[in-house]
Design a protein around this motif. Structure first.
Motif, PDB file in Angstrom:
ATOM      1  N   HIS A  65      -5.087  -4.816  -1.986  1.00 13.84           N
ATOM      2  CA  HIS A  65      -4.463  -3.514  -1.838  1.00 13.84           C
ATOM      3  C   HIS A  65      -5.491  -2.396  -1.724  1.00 13.84           C
ATOM      4  O   HIS A  65      -5.197  -1.224  -1.990  1.00 13.84           O
ATOM      5  CB  HIS A  65      -3.425  -3.322  -2.950  1.00 13.84           C
ATOM      6  N   ILE A  66      -6.695  -2.763  -1.301  1.00  7.42           N
ATOM      7  CA  ILE A  66      -7.668  -1.785  -0.812  1.00  7.42           C
ATOM      8  C   ILE A  66      -7.152  -1.321   0.542  1.00  7.42           C
ATOM      9  O   ILE A  66      -6.714  -2.130   1.361  1.00  7.42           O
ATOM     10  CB  ILE A  66      -9.068  -2.435  -0.666  1.00  7.42           C
ATOM     11  N   CYS A  67      -7.202  -0.013   0.771  1.00 10.01           N
ATOM     12  CA  CYS A  67      -6.690   0.540   2.031  1.00 10.01           C
ATOM     13  C   CYS A  67      -7.736   0.371   3.139  1.00 10.01           C
ATOM     14  O   CYS A  67      -8.863   0.838   2.995  1.00 10.01           O
ATOM     15  CB  CYS A  67      -6.377   2.023   1.825  1.00 10.01           C
ATOM     16  N   VAL A  68      -7.367  -0.300   4.216  1.00 12.52           N
ATOM     17  CA  VAL A  68      -8.301  -0.403   5.348  1.00 12.52           C
ATOM     18  C   VAL A  68      -7.801   0.351   6.573  1.00 12.52           C
ATOM     19  O   VAL A  68      -8.500   0.443   7.569  1.00 12.52           O
ATOM     20  CB  VAL A  68      -8.610  -1.877   5.734  1.00 12.52           C
ATOM     21  N   MET A  79      -5.281   3.864   6.825  1.00 13.59           N
ATOM     22  CA  MET A  79      -4.369   4.797   6.167  1.00 13.59           C
ATOM     23  C   MET A  79      -2.990   4.832   6.832  1.00 13.59           C
ATOM     24  O   MET A  79      -1.974   5.028   6.173  1.00 13.59           O
ATOM     25  CB  MET A  79      -4.995   6.186   6.207  1.00 13.59           C
ATOM     26  N   ASP A  80      -2.974   4.652   8.169  1.00 12.08           N
ATOM     27  CA  ASP A  80      -1.703   4.726   8.895  1.00 12.08           C
ATOM     28  C   ASP A  80      -1.207   3.347   9.313  1.00 12.08           C
ATOM     29  O   ASP A  80      -0.357   3.232  10.205  1.00 12.08           O
ATOM     30  CB  ASP A  80      -1.876   5.631  10.121  1.00 12.08           C
ATOM     31  N   GLY A 107       4.152  -1.300  -1.254  1.00 14.04           N
ATOM     32  CA  GLY A 107       4.664   0.058  -1.064  1.00 14.04           C
ATOM     33  C   GLY A 107       3.678   0.979  -0.373  1.00 14.04           C
ATOM     34  O   GLY A 107       4.050   2.063   0.067  1.00 14.04           O
ATOM     35  N   ALA A 108       2.419   0.556  -0.277  1.00 14.71           N
ATOM     36  CA  ALA A 108       1.412   1.397   0.379  1.00 14.71           C
ATOM     37  C   ALA A 108       1.228   0.965   1.831  1.00 14.71           C
ATOM     38  O   ALA A 108       1.778  -0.044   2.269  1.00 14.71           O
ATOM     39  CB  ALA A 108       0.093   1.295  -0.372  1.00 14.71           C
ATOM     40  N   ARG A 109       0.450   1.713   2.582  1.00 15.93           N
ATOM     41  CA  ARG A 109       0.206   1.406   3.996  1.00 15.93           C
ATOM     42  C   ARG A 109      -1.212   0.891   4.216  1.00 15.93           C
ATOM     43  O   ARG A 109      -2.155   1.359   3.606  1.00 15.93           O
ATOM     44  CB  ARG A 109       0.384   2.677   4.848  1.00 15.93           C
TER      45      ARG A 109
END
Lengths: 429, 429
Positions: free
Chosen positions: B243-246, B248-249, B256-258
């Protein structure tokens, strides 16, 4: 202490006892034994030495709990002082704190900019002298200078990458030079780590076991605190928040990678985006005829424009905030963060835009939200956090005891010194 | 130990001494005092108890260094055993280790899939019995069971988010149920954290002070080891690498995150991308008529196709590797990593594609590269790392001493047991 050495928290039993007294405010010898794990006789011997050196005083007795009323101890706050310096491109921030870490004087001067390191060191030494003299503290009571700056700082070669504004400092023996110029021991560190230490000392993390600051200045860094100890990593490069990847295919960052938080969302990225739009640049007061002061000063101009309703400026700040929030999510999900404090001049200026965006993102998406939401806050001293932390570095280190020359009062009331929190001057903006 | 409790490393002085003996192989009492910081008399008393309990044996004398030749101590390896279970959607992996953490038996059975938790627990208890009996170990010598699975594991409510394949386990008292079914103490943890512990025990991190594993299975997780201690975070959610963001969109993740690493690059993401291309799906053997076994089994089919030269399969694996590498960079830059080990079934299957991509990315872009390049490796036991770590959890905890019923040999040679590394059976693929 040699220049460039790292402060070792609790490296000596004396420092551990001092820290326990500081954290408690007032505490008995029995309480100290519990807090530190040392035996009664060890505590008695250490406290005797601390009283002889004037660092600790007896201050009355606790209420009786049936047995003998215990004598309480507290720090002799004015026995020692520490200087904290935040060296940055746009501003030099200086604080003087007492032994408890309370700021007793502060000055802000123009930043290091492109000046030669030697020139900056001479000026810094003068400004430190003026700070100390401004409130009449004896120089002999000053333990040393903590100096913090962006990027990894050390006199050792090959410690890491210097950010663009610090390139001409690479290989310069900063610690040694400042020790020579001031005659005081010097300890160096990264400004974000120092900001985290400052936040920890001032109680900003509450009792969190996993906390961080994100420091927005010329660059972006994070300082990590795990179980009350700053985590620097084996090479002093932990918490490189500015180099968390937020877009794998984004533009290249000065660090060599693509799509780093700093190149997408740092103060310089926001300023560059404004400058790329001539009409917007004119509207926010960054037109071509304006003298460039520093990235942070330009960022402040953009933030002022946003708050007076300039939609282009606000949109760029909000875009930056979304990237910072995405990187904050990665940080929170790796560290299982309980508290995240936004600090540094960038958030001191534009915190009202960034705070709600980061709060909402972590509330909605942090992996731990079901167990415990991440508490996201603005620092109460966002503009000076790193300088305060720099002074805390000195207090935390093993600089005690001082040279024999320093004569110290035996009692708190032996030398009444007025210690107002004084913003002596500011040359910035 | 109650179900769901966390193993506390070095929670007792006896456990600390046992661990120091394990780490050293053979060591004298004087060496133990140096290694643990305990006094000579404390070490003597602890060692006497450990010998009485049959956990430690004297094994000869060190070479003379001028004075008296010192008696050496070592673990009585066969005095105790531990069971490690990795419960995952696609496979259940069981290991039995001796007191030193060496695997003496291993079985792999079909995964938990969509089965009811009660059914899985009954089956697990039977499979554990068969494992123990398969090599003739007395049940009384088995300290307990470590069971690890994806996502945060605990019987406490609200600990975190359960991944989609584990949703029907939410609120199920796994620890208690397995304790009742096996009659053995049970300790639960996250599979990635366990894999890190297993890697640490088997020496895979060398002497690194900041190390991590990335575990690619049905999901993606990381286990962090700082100064030799696994870091779980206050809510047990540290190291949520998936769940590290690679981006943002990017698309929404189950969390639940993007744009999380897992939704962009996990085994399920690769399988879904293949299935979206009918010709490719047919070419790699994932056509519509094929019975679905598990995500990891499908991922294995894709990997086999890539290695026999199917360009579409290879391109998708390489794309996944680029995202994993970007997330690994964020992890390295936050933790100042020295060693990163790729482990779990996903990397056991396709490590030859992922390893060079992650290595090159960190070599080229990790912030610390100037000071110390990050050492990126494949685990030597990628397929069983979590199960081995699960057993290490038991050994690391305070389960010692056992019930008085267990009779233990006083000497290593008192009960010769053949302990071959035996892959008893596999029902998977």
């Amino acid at each position: 202490m040699s220049a460039g050495a790292r402060a070792k928290p609790h490296a000596s039993s004396k420092a551990a006892v001092l820290d326990a007294i500081r954290a408690a405010g007032t505490i008995s010898r029995v309480g100290l034994a519990t807090a530190t794990g040392f035996t009664g006789p060890t505590i008695s011997a250490l406290v005797r030495r601390l009283i002889e050196e004037g660092l600790v005083v007896e201050t009355g007795r606790a209420e009786s709990t049936g047995g003998k009323r215990r004598i309480l101890l507290q720090l002799n706050h004015t026995a020692r002082y520490a200087v904290g310096v935040h060296l940055d491109h746009g501003a030099m921030t200086y604080v003087l704190t007492d032994l408890a870490g309370t700021v007793v004087a502060r000055i802000v001067r123009r930043g290091a900019g492109a000046e030669e390191p030697d020139t900056v060191v001479s000026r810094t030494a003068e400004e430190i002298s003026r700070l100390i003299e401004s409130i009449g503290v004896q120089r002999g009571r000053v333990l040393g200078v903590g100096l913090v700056s962006p990027g990894p700082r050390s006199s050792a070669p090959g410690v890491g990458l210097a950010p663009p504004t610090m390139r001409h400092w690479e290989g310069f023996p900063l610690g040694e030079a400042l020790e020579r110029a001031t005659g005081l021991p010097v300890v160096l560190d990264n400004d974000a780590t120092a900001a985290a230490l400052g936040e920890h000392w001032s109680g900003g993390f509450g009792g969190a076991t996993s906390a961080a600051v994100v420091h927005l200045g010329t660059g972006i860094g994070a300082g990590l605190v795990i179980n009350g100890i700053t985590y620097r990593g084996p090479n002093g490069n932990a918490g490189e928040f500015g180099h968390i990847c937020v877009d794998m295919d984004g533009p290249e960052c000065w660090c060599g990678a693509r799509g780093c938080a700093e190149v997408m969302a740092g103060t310089a990225a926001v300023v560059t985006a404004v400058q790329a739009d001539a009409a917007l640049a004119e509207a926010v007061g960054l037109g071509t005829r304006r003298r460039r002061v520093s990235t942070v000063a330009d960022f402040a101009a953009i933030s002022r424009a946003a708050s007076r309703g300039e939609p282009g400026a606000l949109a760029l700040l909000e875009r930056s905030a979304r990237y910072i929030a995405a990187a904050a999510r990665s940080l929170a999900n790796i560290m299982d963060l309980e508290v995240l404090v936004l600090t540094g001049p960038g958030f001191a200026i534009a915190g009202s835009v960034y705070l709600p965006v980061v709060q909402q993102e972590l509330q909605r998406t942090a992996f731990s939200r079901a167990a415990q939401p991440v508490d996201v806050r603005l620092s109460r001293s966002a503009a000076t956090a790193s300088a305060v932390g720099a002074a805390a570095l000195v207090l935390e280190s093993e600089l005690v005891p001082l040279s024999q020359a320093a004569r110290l009062p035996e009692r708190l009331d032996a030398e009444p010194v007025a210690l107002p929190y004084s913003l002596v001057a500011s040359e910035v903006d």
